[in-house]
Design a protein around this motif. Structure first.
Motif, PDB file in Angstrom:
ATOM      1  N   PRO A   1       0.486  11.115  -8.372  1.00 46.24           N
ATOM      2  CA  PRO A   1       0.560  11.918  -9.603  1.00 46.24           C
ATOM      3  C   PRO A   1      -0.472  11.518 -10.645  1.00 46.24           C
ATOM      4  CG  PRO A   1       2.424  10.395  -9.446  1.00 46.24           C
ATOM      5  CD  PRO A   1       1.735  10.360  -8.133  1.00 46.24           C
ATOM      6  N   HIS A   2      -0.846  10.219 -10.685  1.00 47.29           N
ATOM      7  CA  HIS A   2      -1.869   9.790 -11.636  1.00 47.29           C
ATOM      8  C   HIS A   2      -3.207  10.467 -11.330  1.00 47.29           C
ATOM      9  CE1 HIS A   2       1.035   7.085 -13.095  1.00 47.29           C
ATOM     10  NE2 HIS A   2       0.826   6.075 -12.270  1.00 47.29           N
ATOM     11  N   ILE A   3      -3.535  10.590 -10.042  1.00 48.30           N
ATOM     12  CA  ILE A   3      -4.804  11.230  -9.654  1.00 48.30           C
ATOM     13  C   ILE A   3      -4.804  12.709 -10.020  1.00 48.30           C
ATOM     14  CG2 ILE A   3      -6.148  11.956  -7.645  1.00 48.30           C
ATOM     15  CD1 ILE A   3      -5.602   9.255  -6.382  1.00 48.30           C
TER      16      ILE A   3
ATOM     17  N   PHE B   1       0.818  -1.213   0.000  1.00 48.66           N
ATOM     18  CA  PHE B   1       0.000   0.000   0.000  1.00 48.66           C
ATOM     19  C   PHE B   1       0.856   1.269   0.000  1.00 48.66           C
ATOM     20  CE2 PHE B   1      -2.321   3.272   2.541  1.00 48.66           C
ATOM     21  CZ  PHE B   1      -3.317   3.550   1.616  1.00 48.66           C
ATOM     22  N   ASN B   2       1.861   1.344   0.870  1.00 43.17           N
ATOM     23  CA  ASN B   2       2.678   2.561   0.954  1.00 43.17           C
ATOM     24  C   ASN B   2       3.398   2.845  -0.359  1.00 43.17           C
ATOM     25  OD1 ASN B   2       1.964   3.076   3.629  1.00 43.17           O
ATOM     26  ND2 ASN B   2       3.645   1.840   4.443  1.00 43.17           N
ATOM     27  N   GLN B   3       3.879   1.798  -1.003  1.00 40.52           N
ATOM     28  CA  GLN B   3       4.562   1.970  -2.280  1.00 40.52           C
ATOM     29  C   GLN B   3       3.598   2.490  -3.342  1.00 40.52           C
ATOM     30  OE1 GLN B   3       6.188  -1.680  -3.813  1.00 40.52           O
ATOM     31  NE2 GLN B   3       6.439  -0.854  -5.882  1.00 40.52           N
ATOM     32  N   VAL B   4       2.392   1.951  -3.364  1.00 36.78           N
ATOM     33  CA  VAL B   4       1.406   2.357  -4.369  1.00 36.78           C
ATOM     34  C   VAL B   4       0.948   3.795  -4.143  1.00 36.78           C
ATOM     35  CG1 VAL B   4      -0.968   1.957  -5.147  1.00 36.78           C
ATOM     36  CG2 VAL B   4       0.615   0.035  -4.895  1.00 36.78           C
ATOM     37  N   MET B   5       0.898   4.240  -2.887  1.00 34.71           N
ATOM     38  CA  MET B   5       0.452   5.602  -2.613  1.00 34.71           C
ATOM     39  C   MET B   5       1.358   6.626  -3.280  1.00 34.71           C
ATOM     40  SD  MET B   5      -2.367   5.545  -1.185  1.00 34.71           S
ATOM     41  CE  MET B   5      -2.389   7.319  -1.044  1.00 34.71           C
ATOM     42  N   GLU B   6       2.658   6.362  -3.296  1.00 38.76           N
ATOM     43  CA  GLU B   6       3.572   7.272  -3.976  1.00 38.76           C
ATOM     44  C   GLU B   6       3.360   7.238  -5.483  1.00 38.76           C
ATOM     45  OE1 GLU B   6       5.553   9.391  -2.429  1.00 38.76           O
ATOM     46  OE2 GLU B   6       4.738   8.643  -0.530  1.00 38.76           O
ATOM     47  N   GLU B   7       2.916   6.100  -5.975  1.00 36.00           N
ATOM     48  CA  GLU B   7       2.725   5.919  -7.419  1.00 36.00           C
ATOM     49  C   GLU B   7       1.417   6.520  -7.921  1.00 36.00           C
ATOM     50  OE1 GLU B   7       1.717   2.043 -10.106  1.00 36.00           O
ATOM     51  OE2 GLU B   7       3.404   1.865  -8.714  1.00 36.00           O
ATOM     52  N   ILE B   8       0.348   6.366  -7.132  1.00 33.90           N
ATOM     53  CA  ILE B   8      -0.971   6.766  -7.616  1.00 33.90           C
ATOM     54  C   ILE B   8      -1.209   8.273  -7.493  1.00 33.90           C
ATOM     55  CG2 ILE B   8      -2.212   6.501  -5.436  1.00 33.90           C
ATOM     56  CD1 ILE B   8      -4.536   5.331  -6.966  1.00 33.90           C
TER      57      ILE B   8
END
Length: 623
Positions: free
Chosen positions: A49-51, A40-47
């Motif tokens: 900018p997409h949002i 989850f923490n890794q994905v939060m950094e990824e998602i």
């Protein structure tokens, strides 16, 4: 029959990228990133900018259930207010296990999507007994998820927990061990004698403490004495502090007023008690303005880190809210009732309050179902695959899909369909948006979408001449009726069809000499619509009086038939205890209404849209 197809965009070559799917292929090749507690923490950094870089954000929720019996789902004959009450009850009883989010951009006929499917499981992470979750499960929903290969063990052990904003606010008071920064207060205009004595005592104590701390800073002090001083005074880094006990919120304000005299060098913190009140004020002494700014920044970072750990998946909701991007959903009333209940605060009592509360966080919501009515006003498209099929058969609007997400095989589905619906929603919306742009010659498509934003009545449509209080039954061959021309009928034997019930009624009373219609609500209850005003009231009164001179009606009453008006049904939906059969709930409300009658002038002038083709097929009911 040959149907004319509308060509709305230039044909383009479908990209042969492994993540690019032809617009008529809804299948397992779509790569959707699976997010659990472990990543989850890794994905939060990824998602993030997409949002914030997206044009739209599609959402799709997977629940443990929706309703417990047929009449408890939103019916075509429900007003928007009743539909909200049913959605509210569902959101309060059932739980979310998956929440799919898909930020996407549209550039001509190219859809670039970033689909994420979050696996959720609510739990008491802080072991404080709050929030305490219990929820209902509907077997058909769980069976459907199991058939798609959903891993319930993984969900329970590795699902992401979450907490609502209201729960987080309450939690800060319940923990009792987390300091909160104190905010500036207005000076009190009047002081009592007790207030003046308290202020003088606190002033003297704080002034003496500051002078002692500054006095040579203990340069010649014995090391053992310095160590004991730190134990007594406390230590925030290298900063000394002192605690001032208080007995009331009034004393908190007085202490903060005193501390304002030393605002350049002190930082006040509130010490919460277990019951949610404040048990003391901690005053931290800094060495300079720069040191004070640094300390306040450290406090802010610490609060943010603690809040982040507590929020869990709600951090995604907060990002979507902060982005202010248009959100696309298929059933906005149900979806956002769950979102409000689980991630914001308890649902308000009325639809208007719900809309007002929701708009502060999500100002622009587009319901795919309402947008579809622009292209199929006489149809009844209930799901996203049906909408896709309808558009594919009537319009030519090729959409190239690019999904540039990367991840491990476990994160990217392993061929299973998790969160698949959110990509379908994005794809269908892209088609609709493309067609809308072709139809708009002088007006931008984005402006045309405004007509379909923030509509939470599932039957509403800008194409129909209706008010917010109308009830629409289906969307074809409709008649507008007042709720006063509708009666609810129950007490008939199980298995009686709508046609047979209509035949019995036509022979029972003169009210049925004019045109009328009957529809089943569930196995125990039916709705009767009269085209002539006033007939429904005459029929209900005749039932209440025992049938008068109508032998046919007397026979029905002897068999156990009962009738009531729409207001009784509304009162049923406003109660907290709903029976599995609507007839049982109506019996209870009628009995209580006889003890506490409601005046007729309290009735609301609702209207309904009635479609005589709408029939409940009891064979399709699977609970």
């Amino acid at each position: 029959m040959i149907q004319r197809r509308l060509f709305c965009a230039q044909a383009s070559t479908i990209l042969q990228h492994p993540n690019t799917i032809k617009n008529n292929s809804f299948n397992k090749k779509w790569r959707i990133k699976q997010v659990k507690k472990s990543n989850f923490n890794q994905v939060m950094e990824e998602i993030k900018p997409h949002i914030f870089n997206s044009d739209f954000i599609a959402v799709s929720l997977q629940r443990t259930g929706s309703y417990s019996s047929p009449w408890q789902k939103v019916l075509p004959s429900d007003t928007p207010e009743i539909a909200y009450l049913k959605a509210k009850r569902s959101a309060e009883r059932f739980q979310l296990l998956q929440f799919a989010v898909c930020p996407f951009t549209l550039r001509a006929s190219k859809l670039t999507a970033y689909p994420y499917n979050f696996h959720l499981f609510p739990r008491d992470e802080l072991k404080i007994g709050m929030p305490s979750y219990s929820f209902a499960c509907q077997t058909s929903y769980l069976t459907s998820m199991a058939q798609l290969g959903f891993d319930f063990n993984s969900c329970i052990y590795d699902g992401i927990s979450y907490i609502s904003r209201a729960q987080e606010s309450s939690m800060k008071h319940l923990t009792g061990n987390s300091l909160m920064r104190a905010h500036a207060v207005q000076s009190s205009s009047t002081l009592s004698t007790a207030d003046s004595v308290f202020i003088q005592r606190i002033k003297s104590r704080i002034k003496t403490w500051i002078n002692v701390c500054k006095d040579s800073k203990g340069a010649h002090e014995d090391p053992m004495v310095k160590a004991l001083r730190k134990v007594v005074e406390g230590d925030h880094g290298s900063r000394p502090c002192i605690d001032v006990d208080v007995c009331s919120e009034r004393q908190v304000q007085l202490v903060l007023e005193v501390v304002k005299e030393y605002a350049d060098e002190t930082v006040p913190l509130l010490i919460p008690a277990k019951d949610g009140s404040t048990q003391g004020v901690r005053i931290v002494l800094t060495s300079s303005n720069e040191d004070k700014d640094l300390y306040e920044k450290q406090l802010q970072d610490l609060e943010e880190e603690q809040s982040k750990n507590v929020r869990g998946f709600r951090e995604v909701i907060d990002l979507i809210s902060a982005s202010r991007k248009p959100i696309v959903a298929h059933n906005s009333l149900d979806d956002f009732s769950f979102i409000h209940s689980k991630f914001m605060s308890p649902l308000p009592l009325s639809l208007d309050q719900f809309k007002s509360s929701l708009s502060s966080s999500f100002p622009y919501i587009i319901d795919l179902g309402h947008l579809m009515k622009e292209f199929n006003p006489n149809g009844n498209i209930k799901n996203v695959p049906a909408a896709s099929s309808f558009l594919r058969s009537r319009f030519f609007a090729p959409i190239d899909i690019d999904i540039p997400l990367e991840g491990t095989p476990d994160e990217m589905n392993k061929g299973k369909i998790y969160g698949h619906n959110v990509l379908q929603i994005s794809h269908v919306f892209a088609k609709l948006y493309s067609i809308t742009k072709c139809r708009q010659q002088k007006e931008e498509a984005s402006l045309a979408l405004d007509n379909f934003a923030n509509i939470f009545d599932q039957h509403s449509s800008p194409l129909l001449d209706d008010s917010n209080e109308d009830i629409k039954i289906s969307s074809s061959s409709m008649r507008k009726l007042s709720c006063d021309d509708v009666a609810f009928l129950w007490g008939f034997r199980c298995g009686l069809t709508a046609g047979k019930l209509k035949e019995l009624l036509s022979k029972s009373h003169k009210a049925f000499s004019d045109e009328f219609d009957v529809q089943l609500v569930d196995k125990s209850c039916a709705v009767v619509a009269f085209w002539q005003p006033g007939i429904a009231a005459a029929f209900i009164n005749a039932m209440a009086s025992g049938g008068d001179c109508d032998e046919g009606l007397k026979e029905l009453i002897l068999e156990g038939f009962k009738a009531t008006n729409y207001e009784t049904y509304k009162r049923v939906c406003n109660t907290s205890n709903w029976d599995s059969n609507l007839a049982d709930s109506l019996d209870q409300v009628v009995a209580s209404a006889n003890q506490c009658p409601v005046d007729d002038h309290e009735k609301s002038p609702y209207e309904i849209w009635w479609d005589d083709k709408t029939v409940l097929n009891l064979d399709d009911i699977k609970l």
